[in-house]
Each structure stands twice: as C-alpha cells, then as structure tokens.
Motif scaffolding. Sequence first.
Motif, PDB file in Angstrom:
ATOM      1  N   SER A   1      -8.499  -4.440  -1.462  1.00  0.00           N
ATOM      2  CA  SER A   1      -7.990  -4.676  -2.820  1.00  0.00           C
ATOM      3  C   SER A   1      -9.106  -4.584  -3.855  1.00  0.00           C
ATOM      4  O   SER A   1      -8.865  -4.206  -5.005  1.00  0.00           O
ATOM      5  CB  SER A   1      -7.300  -6.043  -2.898  1.00  0.00           C
ATOM      6  OG  SER A   1      -8.235  -7.099  -2.773  1.00  0.00           O
TER       7      SER A   1
ATOM      8  N   GLU B   1      -7.836   8.174  -2.864  1.00  0.00           N
ATOM      9  CA  GLU B   1      -8.071   6.755  -3.120  1.00  0.00           C
ATOM     10  C   GLU B   1      -7.631   5.898  -1.936  1.00  0.00           C
ATOM     11  O   GLU B   1      -8.297   4.914  -1.592  1.00  0.00           O
ATOM     12  CB  GLU B   1      -7.343   6.337  -4.399  1.00  0.00           C
ATOM     13  CG  GLU B   1      -8.007   6.883  -5.652  1.00  0.00           C
ATOM     14  CD  GLU B   1      -7.147   6.749  -6.886  1.00  0.00           C
ATOM     15  OE1 GLU B   1      -7.686   6.873  -7.994  1.00  0.00           O
ATOM     16  OE2 GLU B   1      -5.919   6.551  -6.741  1.00  0.00           O
TER      17      GLU B   1
ATOM     18  N   GLN C   1       0.826  -1.200   0.000  1.00  0.00           N
ATOM     19  CA  GLN C   1       0.000   0.000   0.000  1.00  0.00           C
ATOM     20  C   GLN C   1       0.863   1.253   0.000  1.00  0.00           C
ATOM     21  O   GLN C   1       0.584   2.220  -0.725  1.00  0.00           O
ATOM     22  CB  GLN C   1      -0.914   0.002   1.224  1.00  0.00           C
ATOM     23  CG  GLN C   1      -1.893   1.162   1.251  1.00  0.00           C
ATOM     24  CD  GLN C   1      -2.941   1.075   0.171  1.00  0.00           C
ATOM     25  OE1 GLN C   1      -3.913   0.359   0.300  1.00  0.00           O
ATOM     26  NE2 GLN C   1      -2.759   1.809  -0.917  1.00  0.00           N
TER      27      GLN C   1
ATOM     28  N   GLU D   1      -1.762   5.359  -6.549  1.00  0.00           N
ATOM     29  CA  GLU D   1      -2.975   5.718  -5.818  1.00  0.00           C
ATOM     30  C   GLU D   1      -2.792   7.087  -5.169  1.00  0.00           C
ATOM     31  O   GLU D   1      -1.701   7.394  -4.662  1.00  0.00           O
ATOM     32  CB  GLU D   1      -3.303   4.668  -4.755  1.00  0.00           C
ATOM     33  CG  GLU D   1      -3.809   3.371  -5.343  1.00  0.00           C
ATOM     34  CD  GLU D   1      -4.062   2.294  -4.317  1.00  0.00           C
ATOM     35  OE1 GLU D   1      -4.671   1.272  -4.680  1.00  0.00           O
ATOM     36  OE2 GLU D   1      -3.636   2.475  -3.153  1.00  0.00           O
TER      37      GLU D   1
ATOM     38  N   ILE E   1      -9.943   3.297   0.143  1.00  0.00           N
ATOM     39  CA  ILE E   1      -9.499   1.923   0.385  1.00  0.00           C
ATOM     40  C   ILE E   1      -9.484   1.609   1.877  1.00  0.00           C
ATOM     41  O   ILE E   1      -9.851   0.511   2.306  1.00  0.00           O
ATOM     42  CB  ILE E   1      -8.107   1.714  -0.247  1.00  0.00           C
ATOM     43  CG1 ILE E   1      -8.244   1.726  -1.775  1.00  0.00           C
ATOM     44  CG2 ILE E   1      -7.467   0.416   0.228  1.00  0.00           C
ATOM     45  CD1 ILE E   1      -6.925   1.836  -2.499  1.00  0.00           C
TER      46      ILE E   1
ATOM     47  N   SER F   1      -9.436  -0.990  -4.397  1.00  0.00           N
ATOM     48  CA  SER F   1      -8.286  -0.553  -5.191  1.00  0.00           C
ATOM     49  C   SER F   1      -8.513  -0.850  -6.669  1.00  0.00           C
ATOM     50  O   SER F   1      -8.245  -0.006  -7.544  1.00  0.00           O
ATOM     51  CB  SER F   1      -7.020  -1.256  -4.704  1.00  0.00           C
ATOM     52  OG  SER F   1      -5.917  -0.952  -5.527  1.00  0.00           O
TER      53      SER F   1
END
Length: 301
Positions: free
Chosen positions: A140, A93, A80, A89, A97, A143
Amino acid sequence: MLAQLSARRVHRRILETLAYHPEASAPGRHLRELLAFGYRQAISCIFPVFIFGMLSLSHVLSPSWLPRYDFLLLACIGMQIYMYLAGLESKREVLVITVFHLLGLIMEVHKVNVGSWSYPEQAYTKIGGVPLYSGFMYASVASYICQSWKRLDLKMIRWPVAWLSTLVAIAIYGNFMTNAYLPDVRWYITGAIVIVFWRTKVSYATICRKRQMPMIVAFLLIGFFLWLAENIATFLGAWKYAYQHAGWQMVDWHKYTSWSLLIIVSIIIVSQLKIKKYSLLNWWSTVRKEKKEDEAMQEKA
C-alpha cells in the motif's frame, strides 16, 4: 468496465468542482488549491485507507469460520483486483506493488522470528508466523507513491546518480535485516541520506501552479504520517510489539525513524524505475525520429 467508468466520472466531477477560477479572491484560490491537493493526496491513499478500514471492521465482518488475518488477505486481493479493473493502477504499477509485497514479507518473516513484533492470531495463510496479508501493508505504501506520482505529476529535481541512491536503499534495507545481530547504524545512514539528498527537491502540481519541496522534508513528513498510521494499526490489532501485549501503548518514537527510512527505500525504488522508464521512452522516441529522418532523406534521393 462499469467500475472504471463510474470511478472516472466521479473523479472528473470533483476535479471540475475544485478547478482554478481566476476571478476568485486570493483566499478562495488558495483554499481551492489546498482542497485539490488534499483530494489528490486522499485518492492516492485509497489502498492504505482501505486496509485500515478493513482492520477496524474485520472483527465484525470476518465470518466465524474464517480467521481474521485470512479475511484481510482476501479483502486486500479483492481491492487490488478492483483498482486494476477500475483503471486506478496499470499493469506496470501492479508489478511494482507486487515487488514491494514480497520485500515486505521477507522483512516481516525475519523481524517476527527475531522477536521484534508478532501476529498473535491464528490463520491458515501464515508463513514463518507472518500472515500473508501483512505484505499488502508494504504494497500500500508503493501504491501511494505510484498514485501520487501521476496524480500530482511528481518530478525529481537534482536526483542523485543511480548508483549512489541505490547504495543508500541497499544500506537501509540491509540495516533492517541485520540490526538484531549487528549494531544498528541507522543514524549513520541518516547522515548519509542528508548528504546525498541535500540538493534534491520534488516538484508537484496543484490546480494552478507547480510547487517544490526539499526531498528531505518530504521524507520526514511521509515518515511521520506512516508512524501515526502504525499507531492506528497496532491499536486495531494488525500486529503487536512486545510492549503492547499487556495493553495498547503508543508506538515508540524510535519507530518513526524506521518508517522514514522505509519510505526512503520505497521512493528510491519507484523513482529509479520511473527514471529508467523515461530514459527508455526518450531513447525510443529518438530512434523513431532518426528513422523518420532517414526515410525522408531516402525519398528525396
């Protein structure tokens, strides 16, 4: 910074290779379009693919002094951080997440404690019998949606009004949390989803054109691939259902509807946030435009 430059350079080179060539034959253009679409889907799945990779390798890579679930948590946190530093990202975002991570953990704790599935291995980072890394499996999914949104330039056509789509999401999540005590009403909810999203389509970009797909078909396709992913995850020991403790078995088809409903909740949340963001941007753009017009009028006066 180096990671960001390297990732962008490789990405740009691949897109240049798959770029649209009008002089190519029709089969060649279709093949390039398919490959470009597949590539964008693949890089949108980078976080889920990483998690599955770690699940398969964790038996080998995890040190003897660190439980496997804890190793997976550290690996997911590291990934991450990399995705943020590499520019894959944004802060917004990452926030979305994180919300999915928390929602997933809440549901995991509930489902494990009612006996739906279990995490049999030991770990230092367990809450209510659930390892913290499990939240990243839900994160995920978020994501993937966020990555697909910008890489495929997704746009929703005839999206239902906010209160209606939000009500659907609440009903789905509520059913997940209560179907151990109350009747499972997923098929009634599914019927409502068909009615609410019947006219909705998703528009996505390929290398040379915009294409559209019925939203319901998109829900079913993504749910199916998530069900396949769940079979891989249980095979690799990410978690186990009650009927898998004596030996691995294919995940019940009943879970396919669960994953389809989960992806619907995820898409609704992300879509509503995106719509809200665009509404605010349009409002701010209008305000700035009106302000400039007022200043121009005052100068003329």
